[in-house]
Motif scaffolding. Structure first.
Motif, PDB file in Angstrom:
ATOM      1  N   THR A 204       0.703  -1.315  -0.035  1.00  0.00           N
ATOM      2  CA  THR A 204       0.119   0.213   0.084  1.00  0.00           C
ATOM      3  C   THR A 204       0.789   1.340  -0.079  1.00  0.00           C
ATOM      4  O   THR A 204       0.216   2.270   0.189  1.00  0.00           O
ATOM      5  N   MET A 205       2.178   1.224  -0.333  1.00  0.00           N
ATOM      6  CA  MET A 205       3.138   2.164  -0.474  1.00  0.00           C
ATOM      7  C   MET A 205       4.205   2.074  -1.114  1.00  0.00           C
ATOM      8  O   MET A 205       4.598   0.701  -1.396  1.00  0.00           O
ATOM      9  N   ASP A 206       4.909   3.005  -1.688  1.00  0.00           N
ATOM     10  CA  ASP A 206       5.925   2.822  -2.711  1.00  0.00           C
ATOM     11  C   ASP A 206       7.244   2.338  -1.844  1.00  0.00           C
ATOM     12  O   ASP A 206       7.212   2.870  -0.722  1.00  0.00           O
ATOM     13  N   TYR A 207       7.940   1.347  -2.167  1.00  0.00           N
ATOM     14  CA  TYR A 207       9.148   0.985  -1.627  1.00  0.00           C
ATOM     15  C   TYR A 207      10.119   2.164  -1.392  1.00  0.00           C
ATOM     16  O   TYR A 207      10.554   2.173  -0.186  1.00  0.00           O
ATOM     17  N   GLU A 208      10.127   2.936  -2.209  1.00  0.00           N
ATOM     18  CA  GLU A 208      11.259   4.190  -1.875  1.00  0.00           C
ATOM     19  C   GLU A 208      10.723   5.113  -0.413  1.00  0.00           C
ATOM     20  O   GLU A 208      11.599   5.352   0.247  1.00  0.00           O
ATOM     21  N   VAL A 209       9.222   5.030  -0.427  1.00  0.00           N
ATOM     22  CA  VAL A 209       8.862   5.741   0.782  1.00  0.00           C
ATOM     23  C   VAL A 209       9.120   4.795   1.902  1.00  0.00           C
ATOM     24  O   VAL A 209       9.429   5.412   3.140  1.00  0.00           O
ATOM     25  N   TYR A 210       8.903   3.650   2.037  1.00  0.00           N
ATOM     26  CA  TYR A 210       9.056   2.649   3.060  1.00  0.00           C
ATOM     27  C   TYR A 210      10.480   2.564   3.512  1.00  0.00           C
ATOM     28  O   TYR A 210      10.876   2.758   4.561  1.00  0.00           O
ATOM     29  N   ALA A 211      11.420   2.589   2.464  1.00  0.00           N
ATOM     30  CA  ALA A 211      12.640   2.039   2.726  1.00  0.00           C
ATOM     31  C   ALA A 211      13.444   3.800   3.451  1.00  0.00           C
ATOM     32  O   ALA A 211      14.139   3.520   4.327  1.00  0.00           O
ATOM     33  N   GLN A 212      12.930   4.519   2.889  1.00  0.00           N
ATOM     34  CA  GLN A 212      13.576   5.977   3.398  1.00  0.00           C
ATOM     35  C   GLN A 212      13.121   6.095   4.784  1.00  0.00           C
ATOM     36  O   GLN A 212      13.786   6.421   5.653  1.00  0.00           O
ATOM     37  N   THR A 213      11.875   6.053   4.978  1.00  0.00           N
ATOM     38  CA  THR A 213      11.322   6.247   6.515  1.00  0.00           C
ATOM     39  C   THR A 213      11.988   5.013   7.491  1.00  0.00           C
ATOM     40  O   THR A 213      12.324   5.804   8.473  1.00  0.00           O
ATOM     41  N   VAL A 214      12.254   3.810   6.959  1.00  0.00           N
ATOM     42  CA  VAL A 214      12.690   2.780   8.150  1.00  0.00           C
ATOM     43  C   VAL A 214      13.878   3.323   8.214  1.00  0.00           C
ATOM     44  O   VAL A 214      14.711   3.254   9.405  1.00  0.00           O
ATOM     45  N   ARG A 215      14.985   3.795   7.082  1.00  0.00           N
ATOM     46  CA  ARG A 215      16.246   4.148   7.432  1.00  0.00           C
ATOM     47  C   ARG A 215      16.397   5.340   8.287  1.00  0.00           C
ATOM     48  O   ARG A 215      17.225   5.526   9.176  1.00  0.00           O
TER      49      ARG A 215
END
Length: 187
Positions: A171-182
């Motif tokens: 339900t979200m873009d991987y780039e958003v997910y990855a950036q947020t987790v990092r």
């Protein structure tokens, strides 16, 4: 976890979350609380702690946060053949029971926001949260582990680990997910 909070024009059951990160996530607070927000965004949308998987034809008799674990188990038993993901983190029945047992939560425990957060913390630990915070596993491994628990979180391909199973999709873009987790892990 089940995540069917996606655009039903694409086989989901809820409107899609924004494809860009225009949803405000907590910028302060503990790393766990910030991860809770990210996961909830992917799993429960605006329904939060009282979310019930939209495909459930027969809803619980009251808001999940007003129910005991036993009342939720009884609802699950009384309504076979439908999705039962429930709460802010969309716990599916087997995960809910197993996690509640691991925490020694008695059946009369209310499915409160605090209890839901404790259950989510247990799953974060299973995903390697402590190791990720210490840099013992790379963020990508931790993100994959989270995506194996919560279907709304994407893989690098942009797809859910459970893509197509019971209507699941990221339900979200991987780039958003990855950036947020990092940012959370570094922060």
């Amino acid at each position: 976890m089940a995540s069917l909070f996606v655009d039903d024009r694409e086989s989901g059951l809820f409107p899609a979350l924004p494809r860009k990160d225009n949803t405000v996530l907590r910028q302060t607070g503990s790393k766990a609380a910030r991860l809770h927000d990210l996961i909830a965004r992917a799993e429960a949308g605006t329904m939060g702690y009282d979310a019930v998987q939209h495909g459930a034809r027969i809803k619980p008799p009251k808001p999940p946060t007003d129910m005991s674990l036993q009342e939720i188990y009884d609802w699950i038993t009384a309504t076979p053949g439908q999705p039962h993901a429930i709460g802010r983190y969309q716990f599916i029945p087997a995960t809910l029971r197993h996690s509640a047992n691991r925490l020694d939560l008695p059946p009369e425990t209310r499915f409160s926001p605090a209890v839901q957060d404790k259950l989510a913390d247990l799953l974060l630990a299973d995903a390697g949260f402590s190791k990720a915070k210490r840099g013992e596993i790379p963020p990508e491994t931790f993100m994959l582990n989270l995506a194996k628990i919560w279907a709304g979180l994407p893989l690098p391909s942009g797809r859910s680990y459970y893509e197509g199973y019971a209507g699941n999709k990221a339900t979200m873009d991987y780039e958003v997910y990855a950036q947020t987790v990092r940012e959370i892990l570094e922060g």
